[in-house]
Design an enzyme around this catalytic site. Sequence first.
Site, short mmCIF file in Angstrom:
data_model
loop_
_atom_site.label_atom_id
_atom_site.label_comp_id
_atom_site.label_asym_id
_atom_site.label_seq_id
_atom_site.Cartn_x
_atom_site.Cartn_y
_atom_site.Cartn_z
N CYS A 109 45.19 72.55 56.32
CA CYS A 109 44.65 71.29 55.79
C CYS A 109 44.56 70.20 56.85
O CYS A 109 43.94 69.16 56.62
CB CYS A 109 45.49 70.82 54.61
SG CYS A 109 45.57 72.03 53.29
N HIS A 255 45.17 63.25 53.77
CA HIS A 255 44.70 64.50 53.17
C HIS A 255 44.94 64.41 51.67
O HIS A 255 45.97 63.92 51.22
CB HIS A 255 45.49 65.67 53.78
CG HIS A 255 45.30 66.95 53.04
ND1 HIS A 255 44.07 67.43 52.71
CD2 HIS A 255 46.20 67.84 52.54
CE1 HIS A 255 44.20 68.57 52.04
NE2 HIS A 255 45.49 68.84 51.92
N ASN A 285 41.92 69.22 46.00
CA ASN A 285 42.32 69.47 47.39
C ASN A 285 41.32 70.44 48.02
O ASN A 285 41.19 71.58 47.57
CB ASN A 285 43.74 70.06 47.39
CG ASN A 285 44.23 70.41 48.79
OD1 ASN A 285 43.48 70.35 49.76
ND2 ASN A 285 45.49 70.78 48.88
N1 ACO Z 1 50.51 73.40 33.66
C1 ACO Z 1 51.62 73.25 32.91
N2 ACO Z 1 52.85 73.47 33.39
C2 ACO Z 1 52.95 73.86 34.68
C3 ACO Z 1 51.83 74.04 35.50
C4 ACO Z 1 50.57 73.80 34.95
N3 ACO Z 1 49.43 73.94 35.65
N4 ACO Z 1 52.25 74.43 36.72
C5 ACO Z 1 53.58 74.49 36.68
N5 ACO Z 1 54.01 74.16 35.43
C6 ACO Z 1 55.38 74.11 34.93
C7 ACO Z 1 56.32 74.95 35.74
O1 ACO Z 1 56.29 76.29 35.28
C8 ACO Z 1 57.64 74.28 35.45
O2 ACO Z 1 58.10 74.71 34.20
P1 ACO Z 1 59.67 74.96 33.94
O3 ACO Z 1 60.33 73.61 34.15
O4 ACO Z 1 59.72 75.46 32.54
O5 ACO Z 1 60.10 75.96 34.96
C9 ACO Z 1 57.27 72.80 35.32
O6 ACO Z 1 55.85 72.78 35.07
C10 ACO Z 1 57.56 72.00 36.55
O7 ACO Z 1 57.04 72.70 37.67
P2 ACO Z 1 57.14 72.13 39.12
O8 ACO Z 1 56.59 73.11 40.11
O9 ACO Z 1 58.54 71.64 39.32
O10 ACO Z 1 56.16 70.89 38.99
P3 ACO Z 1 55.88 69.75 40.01
O11 ACO Z 1 56.08 68.45 39.38
O12 ACO Z 1 56.53 69.98 41.34
O13 ACO Z 1 54.31 69.89 40.23
C11 ACO Z 1 52.77 70.73 41.87
C12 ACO Z 1 53.77 71.06 40.79
C13 ACO Z 1 51.62 69.98 41.26
C14 ACO Z 1 52.27 72.01 42.52
C15 ACO Z 1 53.46 69.82 42.91
O14 ACO Z 1 54.70 70.39 43.31
C16 ACO Z 1 52.62 69.61 44.12
O15 ACO Z 1 51.52 69.07 44.06
N6 ACO Z 1 53.15 69.99 45.29
C17 ACO Z 1 52.41 69.85 46.50
C18 ACO Z 1 51.49 70.98 46.59
C19 ACO Z 1 50.42 70.74 47.57
O16 ACO Z 1 50.33 69.76 48.22
N7 ACO Z 1 49.60 71.70 47.64
C20 ACO Z 1 48.58 71.71 48.55
C21 ACO Z 1 48.64 72.98 49.27
S1 ACO Z 1 48.21 72.90 50.87
C22 ACO Z 1 48.13 71.39 51.40
O17 ACO Z 1 47.17 70.77 51.10
C23 ACO Z 1 49.22 70.90 52.17
#
Ligand code: ACO
Length: 328
Positions: A109, A255, A285
């Site tokens: 990214c 980003h 993204n």
């Molecule tokens: N819909 C509903 N529930 C969901 C979803 C979804 N799409 N995805 C995950 N959950 C659930 C999980 O299963 C979990 O349930 P549980 O508590 O029963 O186990 C709960 O939601 C919380 O999950 P987390 O992973 O803790 O949620 P979080 O608040 O961290 O959000 C996310 C997840 C959006 C992926 C976040 O961590 C994030 O954006 N991280 C950064 C990722 C990123 O930047 N990615 C880009 C990749 S590459 C780059 O650009 C650098």
Amino acid sequence: MGVGIIGLGKYLPKKVVTNDDISHLVDTDRTWIIERTGIEQRHIATTETGTDMACRAAEEALGDIDRNSIGLVLVATVTPDDMVPVTSAQVKRRLGLEHAVAFDVNAACSGFMYGMWTAEAIIKNGMVPGAATMEVKRALVIGVERLSRITNWEERSSCILFGDGAGAAVLEYSPEEPGILSTYLKNYDDHKGVLTCGKGYKAIPFWEDKEAYQHLSLRGKAVFKFAVNSIEEVTLAALEKAGLSLNDIDWFVPHQANLRIMDAAARRLNQPLEKFQISINKSANVSSASIPMALYDLQKTGKIRKGDKVAVMGFGGGLCAAAAIIQW
Ligand code: ACO
């Protein structure tokens, strides 16, 4: 004197996929996605190739600029259409950039930032009297992705995050304009494999090796933490190199990975979120393409004025991060 951006372009595929559309694929809902990421929709390339999107963005960035003046085409992508020829070579051929040297870079990214740094260095190096390298006055730097191809559409915590698209910038050396004031890049080792995409391949006949899929995989919370920490570190380092402070910056263009990452970064840097360009809501993204697309959006809305100072910040797989301070 410096290397500045003189043209920007953007292309988004026609097909829009909403959060409701995704809720028909995996167990999720519109509100969860918006609240946790800020994403309302993404564009998915159904007919466009990466090269198509890169060319459309590049054509807009080039505008009336003489195509014979482009000495370098640099494409940042993690999703090339082909391994060979590389996307930059295909763009060069299609746009008739006769005098350009072309190659691709992959820094996940942060790819556009690493590309811009490379282009700036090549342009500046050619300006040194008697330099051993050839002279490149203008460069075309493109970020393009078809992340839909490497997204695991059965995995709800990642498939909600990504989209397809392209952004392009034309860089030019100018004896009068300051342009890029500083760049700071840093690679951190991804010891725990928090952000990966293996290479897909067919089963190999001579040993017991199963077919492998090519899917982006991430440990969301760890990536989130890395993103906020690295944005702070590289931005402060780039500012120090430029002899500036946070309050000198008019616009921050990070980003676009998650609105909450941008919000957390704004709080860390003690800056209002209003100074941050937010494009993630409409295009999600788009990895290497996110930053040039966000720069385009910032310029298109007319917010940015000549002389403004812009901090551009990238972070991504590797793990790598980068910040550049640009005077517009
Ligand atoms: N819909 C509903 N529930 C969901 C979803 C979804 N799409 N995805 C995950 N959950 C659930 C999980 O299963 C979990 O349930 P549980 O508590 O029963 O186990 C709960 O939601 C919380 O999950 P987390 O992973 O803790 O949620 P979080 O608040 O961290 O959000 C996310 C997840 C959006 C992926 C976040 O961590 C994030 O954006 N991280 C950064 C990722 C990123 O930047 N990615 C880009 C990749 S590459 C780059 O650009 C650098």
